[in-house]
Design an enzyme around this catalytic site. Structure first.
Site: not given
Ligand code: NAP
Length: 282
Positions: A51, A95, A118
């Protein structure tokens, strides 16, 4: 036909890089993504690294915060709150999965909707259910981009989603429903899964079980999208028995090189969209 998510993602990244330059010219700042990782899980570390590399590739700033397993939950929440108040930060990502003992829901609830790149927050999921999507979960969004890329005609088609997680299966089903598919969602309590999959024009596998979908479960000519990432004998494989299913499918995504790269490109897409939306609100 094997669909290279890598190729589709590369095209997306080029576009995002161009749009980032335009953003910088217009707003005199650089889009910024903050990533928080807790613990030493090697797969999570790899995802975070990818990422951050993605950010570099398109010209974003990235901030990375690494906490050892055992860090007090309040410390992580305090960092999220600080990033939430920082006007130079456009996206905040924690995460997942977090190590055992952390309350994921409680932690994620501190990410403001406008920085939830997200798309996991209840309001973003709710907006998707109402077919008024704001920020959509990256992996399912990436699958939709693959379907768009191959020109799949979705209207009225039978779509079967294997898996009902909040981050993949459920938003995936919603996106397909919003695109006028008739959607069936299967999960670990579904009896005779093959009865459903055999009727699927579009089959999305997101169960996290290596080579779960075998050729006898697939309709001739189906589009098969493999979301799964599993490690068997040190090698990556998906939820679909690729060798067996590929001859039957009209389109199929490989693992690696399928949905995975799309997920990262959609994260960057969401971050830029968040940066633009926040500038427009100023
Ligand atoms: P998850 O939270 O573990 O959910 C798995 C889902 O599969 C659950 O709904 C579960 O059913 C269902 N399931 C498990 N075993 C099953 C079985 N034998 N038969 C039918 N259904 C079964 O996983 P996830 O986060 O959704 O991820 C799914 C897979 O996608 C994993 O391999 C993950 O690594 C991968 N993934 C890939 C990407 C990418 O970028 N490519 C992104 C995210 C995830 P229940 O609800 O009944 O337990």
């Amino acid at each position: 036909m094997i669909v290279s998510g890598k190729e589709v993602a590369a095209k997306n990244l080029e576009k995002i890089a161009e749009q980032t330059k335009e953003f910088e010219k217009k707003y005199l700042r650089t889009p910024t993504l903050a990533v928080i990782i807790v613990g030493e899980d090697p797969a999570s570390q790899t995802y975070v690294r990818n990422k951050i590399n993605g950010c570099k590739q398109v010209g974003f700033n990235s901030l990375s915060y690494e906490y050892p397993d055992g860090t007090a939950q309040d410390e992580i929440i305090a960092k999220i709150k600080q990033l939430a108040d920082d006007s130079s930060v456009d996206g905040i990502l924690v995460q997942l999965p977090l190590p055992k003992g952390y309350d994921e829901e409680k932690i994620l609830a501190n990410i403001p909707d406008s920085k939830d790149v997200d798309g996991f927050n209840a309001s973003n999921i709710g907006a998707l259910c109402l077919n008024r999507p704001l920020t959509v979960s990256c992996t399912p969004l990436g699958v939709m981009k693959i379907l768009e890329y191959i020109g799949a005609d979705l209207r009225g088609k039978n779509a079967v989603v294997l898996g009902r997680s909040n981050t993949v299966g459920k938003p995936m089903a919603m996106l397909l429903l919003n695109a006028d598919c008739s959607v069936t969602v299967c999960h670990s309590k579904t009896v005779n899964i093959a009865d459903y999959t055999k009727n699927a024009d579009i089959l999305i596998a997101a169960v996290g079980r290596p080579r779960f979908v075998t050729a006898d479960m697939v309709k001739e000519g189906a589009i098969v999208i493999d979301v799964g990432i599993n490690r068997v004998d040190g090698k990556l494989c998906g939820d679909v028995d690729f060798e067996g299913v590929e001859p039957k499918a009209s389109y199929i995504t490989p693992v690696p090189g399928g949905v995975g790269p799309m997920t990262i490109s959609m994260l960057l897409y969401n971050t830029l969209a968040s940066a633009v939306a926040r500038e427009n609100e100023r």
